[in-house]
Write a protein that holds these residues in place. Structure first.
Motif, mmCIF file in Angstrom:
data_model
loop_
_atom_site.group_PDB
_atom_site.id
_atom_site.type_symbol
_atom_site.label_atom_id
_atom_site.label_comp_id
_atom_site.label_asym_id
_atom_site.label_seq_id
_atom_site.Cartn_x
_atom_site.Cartn_y
_atom_site.Cartn_z
ATOM 1 N N ALA A 117 0.844 -1.200 0.000
ATOM 2 C CA ALA A 117 0.000 0.000 0.000
ATOM 3 C C ALA A 117 0.882 1.254 0.000
ATOM 4 O O ALA A 117 0.582 2.233 -0.696
ATOM 5 C CB ALA A 117 -0.930 -0.014 1.199
ATOM 6 N N ASP A 118 1.986 1.217 0.766
ATOM 7 C CA ASP A 118 2.904 2.362 0.786
ATOM 8 C C ASP A 118 3.593 2.525 -0.565
ATOM 9 O O ASP A 118 3.735 3.642 -1.069
ATOM 10 C CB ASP A 118 3.959 2.175 1.884
ATOM 11 N N ALA A 119 4.032 1.411 -1.134
ATOM 12 C CA ALA A 119 4.706 1.469 -2.434
ATOM 13 C C ALA A 119 3.788 2.121 -3.461
ATOM 14 O O ALA A 119 4.229 2.933 -4.285
ATOM 15 C CB ALA A 119 5.115 0.074 -2.876
ATOM 16 N N ILE A 120 2.501 1.789 -3.396
ATOM 17 C CA ILE A 120 1.536 2.354 -4.348
ATOM 18 C C ILE A 120 1.545 3.882 -4.269
ATOM 19 O O ILE A 120 1.509 4.568 -5.285
ATOM 20 C CB ILE A 120 0.118 1.777 -4.084
ATOM 21 N N LYS A 121 1.642 4.431 -3.045
ATOM 22 C CA LYS A 121 1.659 5.892 -2.891
ATOM 23 C C LYS A 121 2.837 6.511 -3.658
ATOM 24 O O LYS A 121 2.694 7.544 -4.311
ATOM 25 C CB LYS A 121 1.793 6.273 -1.409
ATOM 26 N N PHE A 122 4.001 5.859 -3.579
ATOM 27 C CA PHE A 122 5.184 6.411 -4.244
ATOM 28 C C PHE A 122 5.086 6.288 -5.771
ATOM 29 O O PHE A 122 5.448 7.201 -6.494
ATOM 30 C CB PHE A 122 6.450 5.743 -3.701
ATOM 31 N N TYR A 123 4.587 5.140 -6.237
ATOM 32 C CA TYR A 123 4.426 4.995 -7.695
ATOM 33 C C TYR A 123 3.393 5.990 -8.215
ATOM 34 O O TYR A 123 3.556 6.576 -9.283
ATOM 35 C CB TYR A 123 3.988 3.573 -8.063
ATOM 36 N N THR A 124 2.339 6.220 -7.412
ATOM 37 C CA THR A 124 1.313 7.178 -7.827
ATOM 38 C C THR A 124 1.920 8.578 -7.933
ATOM 39 O O THR A 124 1.672 9.305 -8.900
ATOM 40 C CB THR A 124 0.140 7.169 -6.815
ATOM 41 N N ALA A 125 2.758 8.917 -6.949
ATOM 42 C CA ALA A 125 3.422 10.221 -6.982
ATOM 43 C C ALA A 125 4.347 10.303 -8.193
ATOM 44 O O ALA A 125 4.383 11.322 -8.895
ATOM 45 C CB ALA A 125 4.201 10.438 -5.694
ATOM 46 N N ALA A 126 5.070 9.207 -8.469
ATOM 47 C CA ALA A 126 5.981 9.192 -9.621
ATOM 48 C C ALA A 126 5.197 9.449 -10.902
ATOM 49 O O ALA A 126 5.648 10.185 -11.792
ATOM 50 C CB ALA A 126 6.713 7.858 -9.691
ATOM 51 N N LEU A 127 4.019 8.849 -10.992
ATOM 52 C CA LEU A 127 3.199 9.006 -12.194
ATOM 53 C C LEU A 127 2.678 10.434 -12.336
ATOM 54 O O LEU A 127 2.438 10.904 -13.445
ATOM 55 C CB LEU A 127 2.026 8.013 -12.163
ATOM 56 N N ARG A 128 2.513 11.137 -11.196
ATOM 57 C CA ARG A 128 2.077 12.536 -11.275
ATOM 58 C C ARG A 128 3.185 13.406 -11.853
ATOM 59 O O ARG A 128 2.935 14.427 -12.476
ATOM 60 C CB ARG A 128 1.669 13.046 -9.893
ATOM 61 N N VAL A 134 6.709 1.982 -17.028
ATOM 62 C CA VAL A 134 7.324 1.193 -15.955
ATOM 63 C C VAL A 134 6.632 1.472 -14.621
ATOM 64 O O VAL A 134 6.408 0.555 -13.825
ATOM 65 C CB VAL A 134 8.839 1.505 -15.854
ATOM 66 N N PHE A 135 6.263 2.741 -14.371
ATOM 67 C CA PHE A 135 5.612 3.064 -13.091
ATOM 68 C C PHE A 135 4.246 2.390 -12.999
ATOM 69 O O PHE A 135 3.862 1.872 -11.960
ATOM 70 C CB PHE A 135 5.460 4.586 -12.912
ATOM 71 N N TYR A 136 3.521 2.425 -14.122
ATOM 72 C CA TYR A 136 2.230 1.718 -14.126
ATOM 73 C C TYR A 136 2.445 0.227 -13.870
ATOM 74 O O TYR A 136 1.728 -0.415 -13.114
ATOM 75 C CB TYR A 136 1.514 1.899 -15.471
#
Ligand SMILES: *[C@@H]1O[C@H](CO)[C@@H](O)[C@H](O)[C@H]1NC(C)=O
Ligand SMILES: *[C@@H]1O[C@H](CO)[C@@H](O)[C@H](O)[C@H]1NC(C)=O
Length: 595
Positions: A117-128, A134-136
């Motif tokens: 769940a935490d990792a998802i937050k960082f990938y979501t931020a990366a995508l912003r 790769v992030f998706y």
């Protein structure tokens, strides 16, 4: 008949027809299946490169535990990324790259610690900060670990939109589709994977086959829940009832009888009639007869108990033919509550042949023989059972006895010859077929099965000769007999041996379908033909109709899987990117061959 079903015998041929029908995609399949090591050199070097890249990312991930260093992006008190879209808009490209890589690296580290769940937050931020496939992909891996398949599909789809041949994401999405029972979508992705040549293509193909199987089973189960049970084609009925002793007046009932007895006589008359129009009434007549006996409050000790049992025997057989298991169980019970005779036991063994143990089945036959040692139905059907189980010597002894006890049962003669052929005694089998031909000179059945054996031996002209005579005999026969079967067999043989020069198979199959529209084998063969004529849409309809008409669950599943595989090929063909890739691969393959 104890032979395997038409579907089982022709499965390989139909599968190839389905594959070939898809034009380029089909050709690609042939090509791919011939290749021992799937990916080309080009793909190999790509793989090596991506491996190298993976290593560096992993190294980064190992060192970068969240919160170690000051990250380039603003964070909140929990060290989670905390920035606005306005802030992102003001970044230079280099800064964006910097932020995105840092966010992704932390995401990867959290993933490794299984903090999805935490990792998802960082990938979501990366995508912003930066839209990168790769992030998706990374985020979809987290969702996958959380069994959140809807989101796996959403993210993998975004990644694939940005990078259509992103094999890892296609595979991940296929798995989630499969979990959600969205089987056709899973099949589409798995097929795409074989086209992109990623992964071990054998294992992808096995998965594809597994999903196709699951999908077809699900469809058939749905159909079975909603279907109205139906009797099979007239030909099936003729050979099924033809193998029993013909009862002209069971327990003395006749055209002069009245009430329930008269109805029983009418049912028997229809069952043994070999007339398609009378077969249409079988169901109604049997139902009327059993109901009439029940209205007379029949019990095991009534003088008419045996007659009522016979009506129920017929009900058992039709329920079996309609694959109506619930009714079958009810009417079978009722027959045994009343006054079972020898044949009642034979009937029970016959309808339970696929679901019961050999011991139980044999004990039913034994019981039948105790009640009536000279009953010819028992050795015939016991022979069938042994035949199915590959106990050929015992089967042969049974058929010999069945012939002795009922010399009118032509199927006992045919089965005897077939079992001897299976024992690899070809000359003896021919002798037995000759004997049967002499005894039943106008029977198309004998010649049809003789033709099958010659075809199996590779004697195509010999087989065609037998089929041709069978077709003529059938034409002059008043009853149902083999119906369209020799027409279909001849057409299948011409197709098998590539002998269809003048479009004769099309003519044969059209005649077969007209003659016997409920014959699933005719429909399947016609579907195959449509595929070779590039009329896949029509083939789908024919396969589906054949699935509906097939009696056994396995045959339904097989016919359904042909329909679904054909639909899948059509869907692939409609996809421009896949079609382009396939053509590319085929062209480079052709160029390689020419060089
Ligand atoms: C994220 O993507 C990179 C590059 O494809 C990969 O090496 C890494 O294993 C991925 N991490 C996760 C958690 O999927
Ligand atoms: C069948 O048996 C029942 C009970 O013995 C009797 O009432 C009925 O008339 C019988 N029917 C026939 C057709 O024999």
């Amino acid at each position: 008949m104890a032979e395997s079903s038409f579907f089982a015998r022709n499965k390989a041929a139909i599968t190839l027809a389905v594959l070939a029908s898809a034009g380029a995609v089909g050709a690609y399949w042939y090509y791919a299946q011939q290749q021992e090591q799937g990916p080309s050199d080009k793909d190999e070097s790509k793989k090596k490169r991506s491996k190298k890249k993976k290593k560096t990312t992993e190294e980064l991930a190992e060192t970068a535990t969240p919160g170690d260093d000051q990250p380039p992006y603003p964070v909140n008190s929990k060290k989670e990324p905390d920035f606005s879209d306005e802030q992102v808009a003001e970044l230079t490209d280099a800064q964006k790259e910097d932020w995105a890589v840092a966010l992704k690296t932390t995401g990867n580290a959290l993933y490794k610690l299984q903090k999805f769940a935490d990792a998802i937050k960082f990938y979501t931020a990366a995508l912003r900060v930066k839209e990168d496939p790769v992030f998706y992909s990374n985020r979809s891996a987290c969702y996958s670990s959380l069994d959140d398949h809807e989101n796996v599909i959403a993210d993998a789809s975004e990644a694939i939109r940005l990078k259509p041949d992103y094999a890892k994401c296609i595979l991940r999405r296929a798995s989630s589709y499969e979990e959600l029972e969205r089987y056709t979508d899973a099949m589409f992705d798995l097929t795409a994977l074989t086209v992109y040549g990623a992964f071990n293509s054998k294992s992808v193909e096995q998965r594809l086959e597994r999903v196709l199987q699951k999908h077809s089973i699900k469809l058939v189960e749905e159909q079975m829940r909603n279907r109205v049970p139906q009797l099979p084609s007239a030909v099936t009925l003729a050979s099924f009832f033809g193998a029993f002793v013909h009862e002209t007046s069971p327990e003395g009932v006749s055209a002069e009888s009245t009430g329930a007895d008269r109805l029983l006589w009418e049912a028997a008359d229809a069952i043994y009639s070999k007339k398609a129009e009378k077969y249409d009434e079988i169901d109604t007549l049997i139902h009327k007869a059993t109901t009439a006996y029940e209205d007379e409050k029949v019990t095991a000790s009534s003088p008419n108990a045996t007659k009522a049992t016979i009506a129920y025997e017929y009900a058992v057989l039709t329920a079996f033919l309609k694959y109506d298991r619930e009714t079958l169980a009810t009417v079978l019970n009722r027959a045994f509550e009343l006054k079972p005779r020898a044949r009642t036991y034979v009937v029970r063994a016959l309808v339970n042949a696929e679901t019961s143990t050999m011991d139980l089945l044999l004990s039913d036959f034994q019981k039948a023989e105790e009640i009536e040692p000279e009953n010819p139905d028992s050795p015939y059907h016991k022979g069938q059972l042994y035949y199915l189980h590959g106990e050929l010597d015992k089967a042969e002894a049974c058929f010999v006895k069945a012939k002795e006890l009922n010399p009118q049962n032509l199927f006992a003669y045919i089965q005897h010859a077939c079992v001897v052929y299976r024992k690899a005694q070809f000359d003896d089998a021919v002798r037995l077929f000759d004997e049967a031909k002499l005894k039943f000179p106008t029977s198309p059945e004998v010649l049809n099965y003789y033709g099958d054996i010659l075809a199996d031996r590779g004697d195509t002209p010999g087989a065609i000769k037998q089929y041709d005579i069978a077709i003529r005999l059938q034409r002059d026969l008043p009853g149902v007999g083999v119906g369209a079967t020799p027409l279909i067999n001849k057409a299948t043989l011409l197709q098998r041996d590539g002998l269809d020069e003048n479009g004769e198979t099309a003519d044969l199959l059209t005649r077969a379908a007209e003659m016997d529209p409920k014959n699933e084998a005719a429909l399947i063969s016609l579907a195959q033909l449509k595929l070779t004529q590039d009329k896949a849409d029509e083939a789908v309809g024919l396969f589906e109709e054949a699935a509906r008409l097939s009696r056994s669950f396995d045959d339904k599943v097989l016919a359904t899987s042909f329909a679904e595989a054909t639909k899948m090929q059509l869907r692939i063909r409609a996809d421009p990117e896949l079609t382009r890739r396939v053509n590319e691969i085929l062209q480079s393959h052709a160029a390689g061959v020419l060089r």
